[in-house]
Design an enzyme around this catalytic site. Structure first.
Site, PDB file in Angstrom:
ATOM      1  N   HIS A  16       0.928  -1.530   0.510  1.00  0.00           N
ATOM      2  CA  HIS A  16      -0.260  -0.273   0.255  1.00  0.00           C
ATOM      3  C   HIS A  16       1.110   1.520   0.226  1.00  0.00           C
ATOM      4  CE1 HIS A  16      -3.431  -2.817   0.913  1.00  0.00           C
ATOM      5  NE2 HIS A  16      -4.155  -2.216   0.868  1.00  0.00           N
ATOM      6  N   LYS A  34      -0.838   4.964   4.786  1.00  0.00           N
ATOM      7  CA  LYS A  34      -2.241   4.262   5.690  1.00  0.00           C
ATOM      8  C   LYS A  34      -1.960   3.843   6.879  1.00  0.00           C
ATOM      9  CE  LYS A  34      -3.965  -0.721   4.853  1.00  0.00           C
ATOM     10  NZ  LYS A  34      -5.449  -0.109   5.346  1.00  0.00           N
TER      11      LYS A  34
HETATM   12  P1  NAD Z   1      -7.403   9.904   4.409  1.00  0.00           P
HETATM   13  O1  NAD Z   1      -6.625  10.472   5.704  1.00  0.00           O
HETATM   14  O2  NAD Z   1      -7.202  10.462   3.037  1.00  0.00           O
HETATM   15  O3  NAD Z   1      -8.422  10.752   4.488  1.00  0.00           O
HETATM   16  C1  NAD Z   1      -9.112  10.433   5.818  1.00  0.00           C
HETATM   17  C2  NAD Z   1     -10.470  11.503   6.607  1.00  0.00           C
HETATM   18  O4  NAD Z   1     -10.751  11.269   7.199  1.00  0.00           O
HETATM   19  C3  NAD Z   1      -9.304  12.836   6.620  1.00  0.00           C
HETATM   20  O5  NAD Z   1      -9.726  13.436   5.977  1.00  0.00           O
HETATM   21  C4  NAD Z   1      -9.493  13.141   8.344  1.00  0.00           C
HETATM   22  O6  NAD Z   1      -9.574  14.694   8.487  1.00  0.00           O
HETATM   23  C5  NAD Z   1     -11.072  12.915   8.245  1.00  0.00           C
HETATM   24  N1  NAD Z   1     -11.321  12.559   9.528  1.00  0.00           N
HETATM   25  C6  NAD Z   1     -10.032  12.332  10.611  1.00  0.00           C
HETATM   26  N2  NAD Z   1     -11.069  11.964  11.697  1.00  0.00           N
HETATM   27  C7  NAD Z   1     -12.652  11.361  11.135  1.00  0.00           C
HETATM   28  C8  NAD Z   1     -13.862  11.807  12.099  1.00  0.00           C
HETATM   29  N3  NAD Z   1     -14.293  11.906  13.375  1.00  0.00           N
HETATM   30  N4  NAD Z   1     -14.989  11.909  11.418  1.00  0.00           N
HETATM   31  C9  NAD Z   1     -14.632  13.378  10.418  1.00  0.00           C
HETATM   32  N5  NAD Z   1     -13.671  12.757   9.392  1.00  0.00           N
HETATM   33  C10 NAD Z   1     -12.678  12.684   9.874  1.00  0.00           C
HETATM   34  O7  NAD Z   1      -7.278   8.496   4.380  1.00  0.00           O
HETATM   35  P2  NAD Z   1      -7.892   7.503   3.356  1.00  0.00           P
HETATM   36  O8  NAD Z   1      -6.397   7.000   2.211  1.00  0.00           O
HETATM   37  O9  NAD Z   1      -9.577   7.797   2.121  1.00  0.00           O
HETATM   38  O10 NAD Z   1      -8.435   6.356   3.813  1.00  0.00           O
HETATM   39  C11 NAD Z   1      -9.336   5.941   5.264  1.00  0.00           C
HETATM   40  C12 NAD Z   1      -9.929   4.748   5.822  1.00  0.00           C
HETATM   41  O11 NAD Z   1     -10.400   3.654   4.717  1.00  0.00           O
HETATM   42  C13 NAD Z   1      -8.583   3.973   5.799  1.00  0.00           C
HETATM   43  O12 NAD Z   1      -8.390   3.278   7.145  1.00  0.00           O
HETATM   44  C14 NAD Z   1      -7.805   3.296   4.515  1.00  0.00           C
HETATM   45  O13 NAD Z   1      -7.170   2.126   4.652  1.00  0.00           O
HETATM   46  C15 NAD Z   1      -9.331   2.437   4.197  1.00  0.00           C
HETATM   47  N6  NAD Z   1     -10.096   2.557   2.904  1.00  0.00           N
HETATM   48  C16 NAD Z   1     -10.881   1.137   2.902  1.00  0.00           C
HETATM   49  C17 NAD Z   1     -10.739   0.679   1.395  1.00  0.00           C
HETATM   50  C18 NAD Z   1     -11.691  -0.750   1.122  1.00  0.00           C
HETATM   51  O14 NAD Z   1     -11.693  -0.323  -0.221  1.00  0.00           O
HETATM   52  N7  NAD Z   1     -12.141  -0.909   2.123  1.00  0.00           N
HETATM   53  C19 NAD Z   1     -10.467   1.911  -0.073  1.00  0.00           C
HETATM   54  C20 NAD Z   1      -9.567   1.808   0.641  1.00  0.00           C
HETATM   55  C21 NAD Z   1      -9.043   2.874   2.242  1.00  0.00           C
END
Ligand code: NAD
Length: 259
Positions: A147, A151
């Site tokens: 990744h 992450k």
């Molecule tokens: P990222 O850091 O780019 O985005 C996360 C966002 O959440 C940020 O903008 C942050 O400010 C916000 N945030 C943090 N705490 C918060 C809260 N309490 N309330 C509201 N917003 C809040 O991360 P990302 O790359 O978008 O990934 C997010 C999650 O999704 C991770 O856990 C990642 O592993 C997961 N993910 C899952 C899949 C899937 O298919 N299930 C795919 C990609 C990523």
């Protein structure tokens, strides 16, 4: 119309989810929540402003579904707030144990669904299915997940799920060279349900996984690559559409693929 609130709306995944929801004719994007970006305009064309207050946004916007792509450290609280308001929840954020999800779902009002998928890409779902099938015949398996370097969790939710499915499918775990063979700590990876999992973190990567099987005189590799975050969006859209028709805890996109 299915009314959707996106939590983590300004993140890498959240931005794509806002775009995907806005593009569906039977979905309405009704609110965007993001702790670090409150007061900023939401993604272009939505006409919405980002708020930090999930509970308030649910009260005002009255969504049918909250989609959460935030952070492993906050997702349990977000799920509890959403379910307590009687709103369905689609969770992509990884890092929560199945026992925690069961506990959260058990406190939800009757008729409300908590849907969680470690990976929304159809290719990744198939990779996990094929890996479980292969493990019945080739029980020696190791997982390498790769990744991007920002992450928040390691190993990935997909790797944990894959290892769990392999362990269930093969029954008895084979004897493998373990940590006693290591000359540097961590060389044999993390053991998830008896399956070694190795996590690679590099800039330039998105989300990738290779499952390796070994047998007499042969190996089998099953690999999936998400080269772009749009790969997750058809799965997110399907999950939103199905979750409003279900109740209780549902884990894995495969549960909706044949419905
Ligand atoms: P990222 O850091 O780019 O985005 C996360 C966002 O959440 C940020 O903008 C942050 O400010 C916000 N945030 C943090 N705490 C918060 C809260 N309490 N309330 C509201 N917003 C809040 O991360 P990302 O790359 O978008 O990934 C997010 C999650 O999704 C991770 O856990 C990642 O592993 C997961 N993910 C899952 C899949 C899937 O298919 N299930 C795919 C990609 C990523």
């Amino acid at each position: 119309m299915i009314r959707v609130l996106v939590s983590g709306a300004a993140g890498r995944m959240g931005l794509e989810v806002c775009r995907a929801v806005a593009a569906e004719p039977d979905f309405a994007l009704v609110a965007c929540v993001d702790l670090a970006h409150a007061g900023e305009p939401a993604s272009q064309g939505t006409g919405l402003w980002i708020t930090a207050d999930l509970e308030g946004a649910i009260r005002e916007a009255r969504p049918d579904v909250v989609v959460d792509f935030t952070h492993p450290s906050v997702v349990a609280g977000n799920i509890a707030t959403t379910l307590a308001a009687g709103v369905h929840c689609v969770v992509g954020t990884t890092g929560l144990a199945e026992s925690t999800l069961s506990e959260l779902a058990s406190q939800a009002p009757e008729g409300v669904c908590l849907f969680v998928a470690p990976n929304f890409a159809i290719g990744a779902v198939l990779m996990m299915r094929f890996a479980a099938d292969a493990a019945r015949y080739l029980p020696h398996a190791e997982v390498i997940e790769l990744h991007h370097d920002r992450k928040a969790d390691a190993p990935s939710g997909t790797a944990i799920r894959t290892a769990t499915l392999i362990a269930r499918a093969r029954g008895e775990a084979p004897t493998i060279p373990g940590t006693e063979t290591e000359t540097a700590p961590g060389a044999r990876g993390a053991l998830i349900e008896g399956v070694p999992v190795h996590s690679v973190r590099l800039p330039g990567l998105v989300a990738h996984q290779e499952v390796l099987f070994g047998g007499q005189g042969q190996t089998l590799s099953i690999r999936h690559d998400s080269i772009d975050r749009t790969s997750f969006m058809p799965g997110v859209v399907l999950a939103i559409r199905e979750t409003v028709k279900h109740s209780g805890l549902i884990i894995g996109l495969e549960r909706y693929l044949e419905s």
